[in-house]
Design an enzyme around this catalytic site. Structure first.
Site, PDB file in Angstrom:
ATOM      1  CE  LYS A 134      38.483 -66.541  -4.221  1.00  0.00           C
ATOM      2  NZ  LYS A 134      37.091 -66.084  -4.306  1.00  0.00           N
ATOM      3  CB  SER A 169      42.635 -64.032  -3.123  1.00  0.00           C
ATOM      4  OG  SER A 169      43.693 -64.252  -2.227  1.00  0.00           O
ATOM      5  CE1 TYR A 205      39.609 -69.052  -1.755  1.00  0.00           C
ATOM      6  CE2 TYR A 205      41.874 -68.348  -1.377  1.00  0.00           C
ATOM      7  CZ  TYR A 205      40.522 -68.058  -1.460  1.00  0.00           C
ATOM      8  OH  TYR A 205      40.091 -66.764  -1.256  1.00  0.00           O
TER       9      TYR A 205
HETATM   10  P1  NAD Z   1      32.831 -66.094   4.088  1.00  0.00           P
HETATM   11  O1  NAD Z   1      32.958 -67.568   4.115  1.00  0.00           O
HETATM   12  O2  NAD Z   1      32.532 -65.376   5.358  1.00  0.00           O
HETATM   13  O3  NAD Z   1      31.737 -65.661   3.001  1.00  0.00           O
HETATM   14  C1  NAD Z   1      31.457 -66.439   1.858  1.00  0.00           C
HETATM   15  C2  NAD Z   1      29.958 -66.679   1.834  1.00  0.00           C
HETATM   16  O4  NAD Z   1      29.660 -67.533   0.719  1.00  0.00           O
HETATM   17  C3  NAD Z   1      29.455 -67.401   3.098  1.00  0.00           C
HETATM   18  O5  NAD Z   1      28.385 -66.672   3.657  1.00  0.00           O
HETATM   19  C4  NAD Z   1      29.002 -68.761   2.592  1.00  0.00           C
HETATM   20  O6  NAD Z   1      27.890 -69.263   3.308  1.00  0.00           O
HETATM   21  C5  NAD Z   1      28.677 -68.445   1.136  1.00  0.00           C
HETATM   22  N1  NAD Z   1      28.741 -69.626   0.275  1.00  0.00           N
HETATM   23  C6  NAD Z   1      29.683 -70.608   0.267  1.00  0.00           C
HETATM   24  N2  NAD Z   1      29.367 -71.535  -0.653  1.00  0.00           N
HETATM   25  C7  NAD Z   1      28.212 -71.124  -1.247  1.00  0.00           C
HETATM   26  C8  NAD Z   1      27.378 -71.670  -2.250  1.00  0.00           C
HETATM   27  N3  NAD Z   1      27.673 -72.834  -2.848  1.00  0.00           N
HETATM   28  N4  NAD Z   1      26.253 -71.001  -2.605  1.00  0.00           N
HETATM   29  C9  NAD Z   1      25.926 -69.827  -1.994  1.00  0.00           C
HETATM   30  N5  NAD Z   1      26.671 -69.273  -1.034  1.00  0.00           N
HETATM   31  C10 NAD Z   1      27.803 -69.902  -0.653  1.00  0.00           C
HETATM   32  O7  NAD Z   1      34.166 -65.522   3.427  1.00  0.00           O
HETATM   33  P2  NAD Z   1      34.670 -64.032   3.267  1.00  0.00           P
HETATM   34  O8  NAD Z   1      35.912 -63.902   4.065  1.00  0.00           O
HETATM   35  O9  NAD Z   1      33.564 -63.066   3.462  1.00  0.00           O
HETATM   36  O10 NAD Z   1      35.107 -64.075   1.747  1.00  0.00           O
HETATM   37  C11 NAD Z   1      34.276 -63.604   0.699  1.00  0.00           C
HETATM   38  C12 NAD Z   1      34.991 -63.829  -0.614  1.00  0.00           C
HETATM   39  O11 NAD Z   1      36.238 -63.147  -0.580  1.00  0.00           O
HETATM   40  C13 NAD Z   1      35.299 -65.288  -0.918  1.00  0.00           C
HETATM   41  O12 NAD Z   1      35.121 -65.501  -2.300  1.00  0.00           O
HETATM   42  C14 NAD Z   1      36.753 -65.418  -0.555  1.00  0.00           C
HETATM   43  O13 NAD Z   1      37.407 -66.419  -1.289  1.00  0.00           O
HETATM   44  C15 NAD Z   1      37.272 -64.034  -0.934  1.00  0.00           C
HETATM   45  N6  NAD Z   1      38.495 -63.676  -0.206  1.00  0.00           N
HETATM   46  C16 NAD Z   1      38.499 -63.706   1.164  1.00  0.00           C
HETATM   47  C17 NAD Z   1      39.672 -63.401   1.848  1.00  0.00           C
HETATM   48  C18 NAD Z   1      39.724 -63.487   3.348  1.00  0.00           C
HETATM   49  O14 NAD Z   1      40.827 -63.589   3.901  1.00  0.00           O
HETATM   50  N7  NAD Z   1      38.618 -63.430   4.067  1.00  0.00           N
HETATM   51  C19 NAD Z   1      40.824 -63.020   1.137  1.00  0.00           C
HETATM   52  C20 NAD Z   1      40.770 -62.969  -0.254  1.00  0.00           C
HETATM   53  C21 NAD Z   1      39.595 -63.291  -0.918  1.00  0.00           C
END
Ligand code: NAD
Ligand code: UDP
Length: 341
Positions: free
Chosen positions: A157, A127, A153
């Site tokens: 990362k 991120s 958080y």
């Molecule tokens: P999201 O929550 O929609 O997807 C994450 C998925 O991980 C979910 O489906 C959740 O059920 C699953 N998950 C959580 N804990 C788990 C576990 N212990 N075991 C198995 N599965 C698990 O989030 P997203 O927006 O799709 O983000 C995906 C990744 O990108 C994450 O790592 C997030 O930190 C990173 N990210 C997201 C953003 C954003 O703004 N959306 C920005 C930067 C980075």
């Protein structure tokens, strides 16, 4: 040449499900692992409706090393894209140990399995938050990271990036691509996939969506006294389909990576909170109710990607506009049966 078989951890989530679609449409075999903590199994139906292919699904928690090992024993994967994790900034302040356990502990389990089963290519969802308080609002990958991180958080990362570097040093077979996302928004043009968090939203667009649906009375804009043209904070909002295509480009190139590569995935153009409100109002025809409140702790005035490294090395750049993102968000809401108030 045969395309990689790719495991998506967190693949039923917002970014993972869009990436599954783009990978399948680019000819990759995709399997998904998720514990459905923040996503729904119906994402699989919708991936199938869009692509005609239903990825094999494992309902597994990345904290469960034995269950992970069974997935790897069956899967014979070439590459892993690691999306799974917790991402709510405020919650991470309240429950730091849970965040360290899931994000860091889960990643360590995953890397141990990859090592055990001879899978060496990993793409990690990092991120822009790892830049902390950068000296310049335009982030280039070689800026220092990990300084003045505002919350657990962000630290997960940053720590995971460091763990991945150490693993790549210890085992030269590893190929690591770190993708630093800026602010993903929007939805699939079909209206079948979008952002649908199971818990209370924290990010701007999911809150805008709840205001539009009448579930939240108005958007609170966190500060209009920043040193920006309209006083509200500036971020780099990237359409989730562009972001998903960035992953396809990263999978295509991961075989060439020597140890670790880092890419910003963003548009390179910043928009203020006020501009987001205007873009949503223009697309929806509703005046989005909003009020100005005090600044949110830890917010930076402006943060934007320099995406030129990704363009040069991955041959990828964003194609969709903020208007596309708003149109697709509204279409997604409509398909969910949400009436705009
Ligand atoms: P999201 O929550 O929609 O997807 C994450 C998925 O991980 C979910 O489906 C959740 O059920 C699953 N998950 C959580 N804990 C788990 C576990 N212990 N075991 C198995 N599965 C698990 O989030 P997203 O927006 O799709 O983000 C995906 C990744 O990108 C994450 O790592 C997030 O930190 C990173 N990210 C997201 C953003 C954003 O703004 N959306 C920005 C930067 C980075
Ligand atoms: N924001 C806001 N009101 C909200 C949520 C977010 O004004 O209810 C602002 C926030 O201050 C930031 C921008 O919207 O400037 C994007 O916030 P988000 O939490 O989505 O992403 P991040 O802060 O991680 O870039």
């Amino acid at each position: 040449m045969k395309k990689d078989k790719v495991l998506l951890t967190g693949g039923t989530g917002f970014i993972g499900s869009h990436t599954a679609v783009e990978l399948i449409q680019a000819g990759y075999e995709v399997e998904i692992l998720d514990n459905l903590y923040n996503s729904k199994i119906t994402a699989l139906d919708n991936i199938e409706k869009i692509t005609g292919v239903r990825p094999k699904f494992y309902e597994v928690d990345i904290r469960d090393g034995d269950a992970l090992a069974k997935v790897f024993a069956e899967g014979n994967f070439d590459t892993v894209i690691h999306f799974a994790g917790l991402k709510a900034v405020a919650e991470s302040v309240e429950k730091p140990l849970t965040y360290y356990e899931v994000n860091i502990g889960g990643t360590i389990n995953l890397l141990e399995c990859m090592q055990e089963f001879g899978v060496h290519k990993i793409i990690f969802s990092s991120s822009a938050t790892v830049y902390g308080e950068p000296d310049s609002p335009l982030c280039v990958e070689n800026l220092p990271v990990g300084r003045n991180l505002a919350n657990p958080y962000g630290r997960t990362k940053y720590f995971i990036e460091e763990i991945l570097r150490d693993v790549a040093i210890s085992d030269p077979e590893f190929k690591v691509t770190i993708l630093r996302y800026f602010n993903p928004i929007g939805a699939h043009a079909s209206g079948l996939l979008g952002e649908d968090p199971n818990d209370k939203p924290n990010n701007l667009m999911p809150i805008v969506m709840k205001v539009a649906a009448g579930e939240i009375p108005e958007l609170s804009i966190f500060g209009n006294d920043y040193d920006t043209p309209d006083g509200t904070c500036i971020r780099d909002y990237i359409h989730v389909v562009d972001l998903a295509k960035g992953h396809v480009a990263a999978v295509e190139k991961i075989g060439d990576v020597e140890q670790v590569q880092v890419y910003n995935l963003g548009t390179g153009r910043g928009l203020s909170v006020m501009e987001i409100v205007k873009a949503f109002s223009k697309a929806s025809g509703m005046a989005l109710p909003h009020k100005i409140v005090g600044r949110r702790a830890g917010d930076l005035a402006a943060l934007c990607a320099d995406p030129s490294h990704a363009e040069e090395m991955l041959g990828w750049k964003t194609e969709l506009t903020i208007d596309d993102a708003m149109r697709d968000t509204l279409n997604y809401l409509e398909k969910q049966g949400v009436k705009i108030k």
